[in-house]
Design an enzyme around this catalytic site. Structure first.
Site, PDB file in Angstrom:
ATOM      1  N   SER A 252      48.528  43.432  38.504  1.00 52.72           N
ATOM      2  CA  SER A 252      47.321  43.084  39.514  1.00 52.72           C
ATOM      3  C   SER A 252      46.550  41.946  40.169  1.00 52.72           C
ATOM      4  CB  SER A 252      46.179  44.232  40.090  1.00 52.72           C
ATOM      5  OG  SER A 252      45.508  43.842  38.681  1.00 52.72           O
ATOM      6  N   LYS A 253      45.659  42.252  41.667  1.00 50.11           N
ATOM      7  CA  LYS A 253      45.117  40.728  41.978  1.00 50.11           C
ATOM      8  C   LYS A 253      44.691  39.604  40.704  1.00 50.11           C
ATOM      9  CE  LYS A 253      46.277  41.574  46.985  1.00 50.11           C
ATOM     10  NZ  LYS A 253      46.902  43.111  47.156  1.00 50.11           N
ATOM     11  N   ARG A 254      44.213  40.458  40.135  1.00 52.42           N
ATOM     12  CA  ARG A 254      43.071  39.608  39.911  1.00 52.42           C
ATOM     13  C   ARG A 254      43.596  38.476  38.018  1.00 52.42           C
ATOM     14  NH1 ARG A 254      38.994  43.505  37.324  1.00 52.42           N
ATOM     15  NH2 ARG A 254      38.839  42.260  35.766  1.00 52.42           N
ATOM     16  N   SER A 255      45.056  39.763  37.889  1.00 54.93           N
ATOM     17  CA  SER A 255      45.433  39.418  36.515  1.00 54.93           C
ATOM     18  C   SER A 255      46.375  37.521  37.706  1.00 54.93           C
ATOM     19  CB  SER A 255      46.204  39.475  36.322  1.00 54.93           C
ATOM     20  OG  SER A 255      46.870  40.611  37.024  1.00 54.93           O
ATOM     21  N   GLY A 256      46.715  37.439  37.774  1.00 51.49           N
ATOM     22  CA  GLY A 256      47.065  36.690  39.490  1.00 51.49           C
ATOM     23  C   GLY A 256      48.075  36.980  40.386  1.00 51.49           C
TER      24      GLY A 256
END
Length: 488
Positions: A252-256
């Site tokens: 997801s966006k939080r991981s890249g």
RNA sequence: GGCCCCAUCGUCUAGUCAGGCCUAGGACACCAGGUUUUCAUCCUGGCGACGGGGGUUCAAAUCCCCCUGGGGUCACCA
């Protein structure tokens, strides 16, 4: 052409996620290898979140990757339309039938009441689920309330028993029906929900195989039961392992970066993106990491897909990108890198066109030094700086200053350079320069470190005589001149 | 928490379905050397895994069970 039909059914609610790209790639390859048909259907069931921009981005992104669909909203096909919102017609009829046969029932519960029930269940640490209030309403009462204009949703009536799905990736998976909620097929406003439309549309489009992310595994029994309620044979399913972030959670966006567009913007070559995506949950032979898309298609089989989730390794992705760049032809690489050069304000498109030879030599020198197209401008920036204002990197300057005789060496090298015949090749000049250094009893770094700093301001990089050639002798001389002051 | 899925180097994976060919192979990353005017490339080498415990078997990374760990999912979202 066989009657094998696969599809990708993205919902146009955001950017083009890499997971979608991989799913599309696997479906496409499966169909392509077996002479089947690949369908693209836009699942814009959620009216509030779906946008036409997102749909266009998805079509464009997948097309860019080289994934071509045989049927879709833009190309049409025998089962048009391929946009969910335009297919609403048939759903009402199906729901009516399911209602009549008792496979579905009207639920008059208000969203508010449902929310309350859920809250109570959560507090009691129970699994939130529908409490069945309307499940056993008599057909007469149900009809009467509906006729009276009371709003209702339609739920699927999960029968007793258990369902085993034969997953092509995972094998048999069994779900007890008592664990499955009576899910909503149609909302109070009459609009159908995902689990319902996906089945009715896959049926209408004669889809034979459904390959999708593992997050859909738990939906499968619901859908299988629906197929059965309609007296239809479900397609074959195959659930792909999830692509995981560094945190081992669903990417997801939080991981890249998760959007295809991010990688394109960062200058990852298409071949590298496709290659890398293929490696997420699948391997060619365990030895070969680099292969083209044709090889993938030729060798792909759903049975060889890995079951465990795959952590997205950006380092390997970059390496694949760098490797792809190194294997490219210079004209092709120059073409890929040109837009980045323009964007950086270093050259205009017409500059590049009119100095194509020069530009290609500039590119050639960086081929094995860049991992992404986007790194190119930063690496050649000094070529576009004024001769008296080259930016010196600390490391380059420190390296130059290590040599006490730097100014003297630079001065005599400049004299030597002036005396060289015009048009001498960089290779010949390099050879002559080395001899010159040796004749004077110097070590190479004594000349090359100050010279590199003077010319490019960088501590490392391409051959210096290539730099002189690219810069032109006058410019090179001017830079040496300035350096004699700046490095004093 | 319920249900479901999964489990080989730090990471991607080969090997698992058809147990011996596995003192577990490849790649990325990392480390060390070599080549090079530098950087990079390239070459050589190194580090490094079958989660644990029980079985079954002459033989288990491969089959079975339990445990542990990780993940997914529990919407009138998709």
């Amino acid at each position: 052409m066989t009657d094998l039909r696969v599809r990708i059914a993205p919902s146009p609610t955001g950017t083009v996620h890499l997971g979608l790209c991989r799913t599309a790639l696997f479906n496409w390859a499966y169909a392509k290898k077996r002479g089947g048909t690949f369908v693209l259907r836009v699942e814009d069931t959620d009216k509030t979140r779906s946008t036409r921009e997102s749909e266009e981005a998805i079509l464009e992104g997948l097309r860019w990757l080289g994934v071509n669909w045989d049927e879709g909203p833009d190309v049409g096909g025998p089962y048009a339309p391929y946009r969910q919102s335009e297919r609403a017609g048939g759903h009402g009829v199906l729901i009516e039938e399911l209602l009549r046969s008792g496979s579905a029932y009207r639920c008059f519960c208000t969203p508010e009441r449902l929310a309350e029930v859920r809250e109570v269940q959560e507090k009691a640490k129970e699994t939130p689920r529908y409490d069945g209030t309307c499940r056993d309403l008599s057909p007469e009462e149900s009809q009467r309330r509906a006729d009276a204009g009371e709003p209702f949703a339609v739920r699927f009536r999960i029968p007793d028993g258990a369902t085993t799905i034969h997953d092509l990736v995972r094998g048999d998976v069994t779900f007890e029906h008592k664990e499955i909620d009576d899910w909503i097929m149609a909302r109070r406003d009459g609009s159908p929900t995902y689990n319902f439309v996906v089945v009715s549309d896959d049926l209408a489009m004669k889809i034979t195989h459904v390959f999708r992310g593992e997050e859909h595994l738990v939906n499968t029994p619901k859908q299988t039961l629906l197929y059965q309620a309609m007296g239809q044979e479900p397609p074959r399913f195959g659930h792909l392992p999830l692509m995981l972030g560094k945190d081992r959670k669903k990417l997801s966006k939080r991981s890249g970066d998760t959007a295809l567009g991010d990688y394109i913007a960062n200058g990852y070559p298409k071949e590298a993106i496709v290659n890398f995506l293929c490696l997420q949950g699948w391997a060619l032979d365990g030895e070969t990491e680099v292969f083209d898309v044709d090889t993938f298609v030729e060798n792909f089989d759903i049975e060889n897909v890995q079951k465990a989730g795959a952590v997205f390794d950006i380092d390997k992705f970059r390496w694949l990108s760098a490797d792809t760049i190194r294997r490219m032809g210079i004209p092709e690489l120059a073409q890929e890198v040109a837009p980045f050069t323009v964007k950086a304000g270093q050259m205009s498109e017409s500059d590049i066109a009119s100095r194509q030879d020069w530009f290609q030599r500039l590119v050639a020198g960086e081929q094995e030094r860049i991992e992404l197209f986007s790194e190119f401008p930063g690496r050649v920036a000094s070529f576009f700086e004024a001769d008296d204002a080259v930016t010196y990197a600390d490391k380059a300057e420190a390296g130059a200053r290590k040599h006490d005789a730097r100014i003297e060496i630079l001065r005599s090298f400049a004299e030597w350079l002036k005396g060289r015949e015009a048009g001498e090749s960089p290779e010949d000049m390099a050879g002559a320069a080395k001899a010159w250094v040796k004749d004077r009893g110097l070590k190479f770094p004594a000349l090359f470190q100050p010279l590199r700093c003077a010319l490019t301001g960088m501590a490392g990089g391409r051959d210096l005589f290539d730099c002189i050639d690219l810069l032109g002798r006058d410019s090179a001389l001017a830079r040496i001149e300035t350096a004699m002051t700046r490095l004093a």
